[in-house]
Design a protein around this motif. Structure first.
Motif, PDB file in Angstrom:
ATOM      1  N   MET A 117       0.894  -1.220   0.114  1.00 22.53           N
ATOM      2  CA  MET A 117       0.116   0.096   0.010  1.00 22.53           C
ATOM      3  C   MET A 117       0.841   1.308  -0.114  1.00 22.53           C
ATOM      4  O   MET A 117       1.920   1.091   0.658  1.00 22.53           O
ATOM      5  N   THR A 118       0.390   2.094  -0.955  1.00 16.95           N
ATOM      6  CA  THR A 118       1.291   3.524  -0.819  1.00 16.95           C
ATOM      7  C   THR A 118       0.419   4.399  -0.466  1.00 16.95           C
ATOM      8  O   THR A 118      -0.701   4.583  -1.295  1.00 16.95           O
ATOM      9  N   VAL A 119       0.570   5.422   0.326  1.00 14.42           N
ATOM     10  CA  VAL A 119       0.047   6.555   0.825  1.00 14.42           C
ATOM     11  C   VAL A 119       0.798   7.895   0.325  1.00 14.42           C
ATOM     12  O   VAL A 119       2.121   7.986   0.809  1.00 14.42           O
ATOM     13  N   LEU A 120       0.274   8.948  -0.625  1.00 18.03           N
ATOM     14  CA  LEU A 120       0.944   9.747  -0.891  1.00 18.03           C
ATOM     15  C   LEU A 120       1.297  10.833   0.248  1.00 18.03           C
ATOM     16  O   LEU A 120       0.428  10.965   1.236  1.00 18.03           O
ATOM     17  N   ALA A 121       2.234  11.945   0.090  1.00 21.32           N
ATOM     18  CA  ALA A 121       2.403  12.790   1.115  1.00 21.32           C
ATOM     19  C   ALA A 121       1.146  13.649   1.521  1.00 21.32           C
ATOM     20  O   ALA A 121       0.394  13.852   0.577  1.00 21.32           O
ATOM     21  N   ALA A 122       1.228  13.862   2.760  1.00 20.79           N
ATOM     22  CA  ALA A 122      -0.044  14.410   3.420  1.00 20.79           C
ATOM     23  C   ALA A 122      -1.438  13.795   3.277  1.00 20.79           C
ATOM     24  O   ALA A 122      -2.381  14.521   3.567  1.00 20.79           O
ATOM     25  N   GLU A 123      -1.348  12.519   2.652  1.00 22.09           N
ATOM     26  CA  GLU A 123      -2.697  11.977   2.288  1.00 22.09           C
ATOM     27  C   GLU A 123      -3.189  11.145   3.651  1.00 22.09           C
ATOM     28  O   GLU A 123      -2.532  10.689   4.476  1.00 22.09           O
ATOM     29  N   SER A 124      -4.252  10.904   3.854  1.00 20.95           N
ATOM     30  CA  SER A 124      -5.134  10.371   5.007  1.00 20.95           C
ATOM     31  C   SER A 124      -6.054   9.280   4.385  1.00 20.95           C
ATOM     32  O   SER A 124      -6.856   9.456   3.334  1.00 20.95           O
ATOM     33  N   ILE A 125      -5.990   8.180   4.851  1.00 19.79           N
ATOM     34  CA  ILE A 125      -6.973   7.106   4.690  1.00 19.79           C
ATOM     35  C   ILE A 125      -7.937   6.748   5.829  1.00 19.79           C
ATOM     36  O   ILE A 125      -7.359   6.366   6.837  1.00 19.79           O
ATOM     37  N   PRO A 126      -9.119   6.587   5.500  1.00 18.02           N
ATOM     38  CA  PRO A 126      -9.839   6.439   6.598  1.00 18.02           C
ATOM     39  C   PRO A 126     -10.055   4.934   6.872  1.00 18.02           C
ATOM     40  O   PRO A 126      -9.526   4.032   5.959  1.00 18.02           O
ATOM     41  N   CYS A 127     -10.306   4.506   8.042  1.00 18.05           N
ATOM     42  CA  CYS A 127      -9.913   3.108   8.240  1.00 18.05           C
ATOM     43  C   CYS A 127     -11.397   2.545   9.221  1.00 18.05           C
ATOM     44  O   CYS A 127     -12.067   3.189   9.737  1.00 18.05           O
ATOM     45  N   ALA A 128     -11.541   1.098   8.816  1.00 18.07           N
ATOM     46  CA  ALA A 128     -12.508   0.530   9.386  1.00 18.07           C
ATOM     47  C   ALA A 128     -11.917  -0.599  10.000  1.00 18.07           C
ATOM     48  O   ALA A 128     -10.855  -1.180   9.683  1.00 18.07           O
ATOM     49  N   ALA A 129     -12.541  -1.037  11.017  1.00 18.09           N
ATOM     50  CA  ALA A 129     -11.974  -2.399  11.940  1.00 18.09           C
ATOM     51  C   ALA A 129     -11.540  -3.661  11.216  1.00 18.09           C
ATOM     52  O   ALA A 129     -10.636  -4.046  11.204  1.00 18.09           O
ATOM     53  N   ALA A 130     -12.453  -3.872  10.003  1.00 20.02           N
ATOM     54  CA  ALA A 130     -12.622  -5.045   9.380  1.00 20.02           C
ATOM     55  C   ALA A 130     -11.365  -5.037   8.462  1.00 20.02           C
ATOM     56  O   ALA A 130     -10.733  -5.836   7.971  1.00 20.02           O
TER      57      ALA A 130
END
Length: 75
Positions: free
Chosen positions: A1-14
């Motif tokens: 998984m790659t996340v760009l600079a200053a990017e946020s990704i929401p998460c779910a427990a699953a």
């Protein structure tokens, strides 16, 4: 998984059930539903199940690269 600079990704427990994440490159910020935050650098190995995450964020200037390892559900 790659996340760009200053990017946020929401998460779910699953998303993170029985998962271990390795930070291969970059700086990771984990934000829990409680509002508590922790940062992790390259080389960190993190079991994420049960953390009640709100989001993961790249706090660095370069892409954040994560490797996710999951247990086989049949084992």
């Amino acid at each position: 998984m790659t996340v760009l600079a200053a990017e946020s990704i929401p998460c779910a427990a699953a998303d993170w059930s029985a998962a271990v994440v390795v930070v291969l490159r970059g700086q990771l910020l984990l934000e829990c539903l409680s509002g508590r935050c922790s940062t992790f650098a390259e080389g960190a190995v993190l079991p994420l199940s049960g953390l009640h995450l709100r989001r993961i964020t790249n706090i660095g200037l370069e892409p954040l690269v994560l490797r996710t390892i999951r247990r086989d559900p049949s084992s």
